[in-house]
Design a protein around this motif. Structure first.
Motif, short mmCIF file in Angstrom:
data_model
loop_
_atom_site.label_atom_id
_atom_site.label_comp_id
_atom_site.label_asym_id
_atom_site.label_seq_id
_atom_site.Cartn_x
_atom_site.Cartn_y
_atom_site.Cartn_z
N ASP A 147 0.96 -0.97 -0.15
CA ASP A 147 -0.03 0.07 -0.02
C ASP A 147 0.75 1.40 -0.15
N TYR A 148 2.11 1.23 0.11
CA TYR A 148 2.98 2.40 0.15
C TYR A 148 4.03 2.27 -1.27
N SER A 149 4.37 3.51 -1.51
CA SER A 149 5.35 3.56 -2.64
C SER A 149 5.89 5.18 -2.32
N GLY A 150 7.16 5.29 -2.89
CA GLY A 150 7.74 6.48 -2.92
C GLY A 150 8.74 6.65 -1.61
N THR A 151 8.94 7.89 -1.04
CA THR A 151 10.00 8.09 0.05
C THR A 151 9.23 7.65 1.22
N VAL A 152 9.87 6.88 2.24
CA VAL A 152 9.26 6.48 3.50
C VAL A 152 10.40 6.36 4.37
N GLN A 153 10.32 6.24 5.38
CA GLN A 153 10.99 5.95 6.62
C GLN A 153 10.21 5.02 7.59
N PHE A 154 10.98 3.96 8.30
CA PHE A 154 10.34 3.15 9.31
C PHE A 154 10.85 3.41 10.56
N ARG A 155 10.19 2.97 11.75
CA ARG A 155 10.68 3.31 13.01
C ARG A 155 10.41 2.40 13.89
N PHE A 156 11.35 1.70 14.79
CA PHE A 156 10.79 0.92 15.95
C PHE A 156 10.72 1.55 17.13
N VAL A 157 9.42 1.40 17.85
CA VAL A 157 9.21 2.03 19.08
C VAL A 157 8.96 1.23 20.10
N PHE A 158 9.73 1.29 21.12
CA PHE A 158 9.48 0.53 22.44
C PHE A 158 9.05 1.32 23.48
N GLY A 159 8.21 0.72 24.20
CA GLY A 159 7.56 1.60 25.32
C GLY A 159 7.47 0.41 26.73
N SER A 160 7.54 1.36 27.88
CA SER A 160 7.48 0.44 28.97
C SER A 160 6.79 1.45 30.03
N ASP A 161 5.89 0.71 31.04
CA ASP A 161 5.07 1.42 32.01
C ASP A 161 5.80 1.74 33.22
N GLY A 162 5.37 1.92 34.34
CA GLY A 162 5.98 2.22 35.50
C GLY A 162 6.10 1.15 36.54
N ALA A 163 6.25 -0.14 35.96
CA ALA A 163 6.29 -1.12 36.83
C ALA A 163 7.73 -2.15 36.77
#
Length: 211
Positions: A147-163
């Motif tokens: 579904d995508y074409s042309g110029t793109v970037q990717f990112r890997f997003v990591f998240g943690s809570d407070g415990a």
């Protein structure tokens, strides 16, 4: 058939990383674990140390030009906090986003993400966000980019809570490839003589994207 490839063995190589919540950014290149050769990217503390609480940080790819039907592929290893009371739900984890048409949006792997996030204890993501989490050995992930074409970037997003915390998320051998790269050898191939000048072939076709 490979439009982009990075095995984390040649330094930063155009990748950037940062916090998305004005907190700590724990993405870095690591030798603590890897799929190939000696390096990978890790979200978490150095060595085999655990990630911190309250993380929301991203590893951004260089700009990539997509053309035709392609897949994002990478290997990853995960150790992140899941719920002990609610099956299939988690508190910490990671996901993949694409930058296209001037905005970031989440993309989804073949077979879907295995967990959804809880909405309590200072969650890094909105409740019900689909993510990678739990404890998994090195495995390959595939994302269909048709579904995508042309110029793109990717990112890997990591998240943690407070415990509770764990070791984190390792990423290695990131590629953008034509789907023909993933074709397996046909199964149960049988050749039969039909006549003096003809041979009939039958087989079970493999999936386009192997497990």
């Amino acid at each position: 058939n490979v439009g982009f490839s990075d095995n984390a063995e040649y330094g930063v190589n155009g990748w950037e990383h940062s916090s998305l919540n004005d907190g700590t950014d724990e993405w870095h290149q690591s030798e603590a674990d890897f799929y190939s050769e000696t390096h990978s990217w890790k979200a978490g503390n150095t060595g085999g140390g655990d990630y911190s609480s309250g993380l929301l940080c991203a590893l951004d790819s260089p700009v990539i030009e997509l053309s035709g039907e392609t897949y994002l592929s990478f290997y990853h290893w995960m150790d992140a906090e899941v719920s002990g009371s609610y099956e299939g739900e988690c508190y910490d984890g990671g996901l993949v986003e694409i930058y296209h048409n001037d905005e970031w949006s989440q993309i989804f792997p073949e077979g879907d993400y295995p967990y959804t996030t809880r909405g309590d204890n200072n969650p890094p993501f909105a409740e019900g966000t689909e993510v990678y989490s739990g404890t998994t050995e090195w495995e390959r992930a595939f994302f269909n980019l048709e579904d995508y074409s042309g110029t793109v970037q990717f990112r890997f997003v990591f998240g943690s809570d407070g415990a509770a915390n764990a070791e984190g998320w390792y990423i290695d051998d990131i590629t953008i490839v034509d789907p023909s790269v993933f074709l397996d050898i046909p199964q149960n191939l049988i050749a039969e003589s039909i006549s003096e000048n003809q041979i009939g072939l039958s087989w079970e076709a493999p999936g386009t994207v192997p497990n």
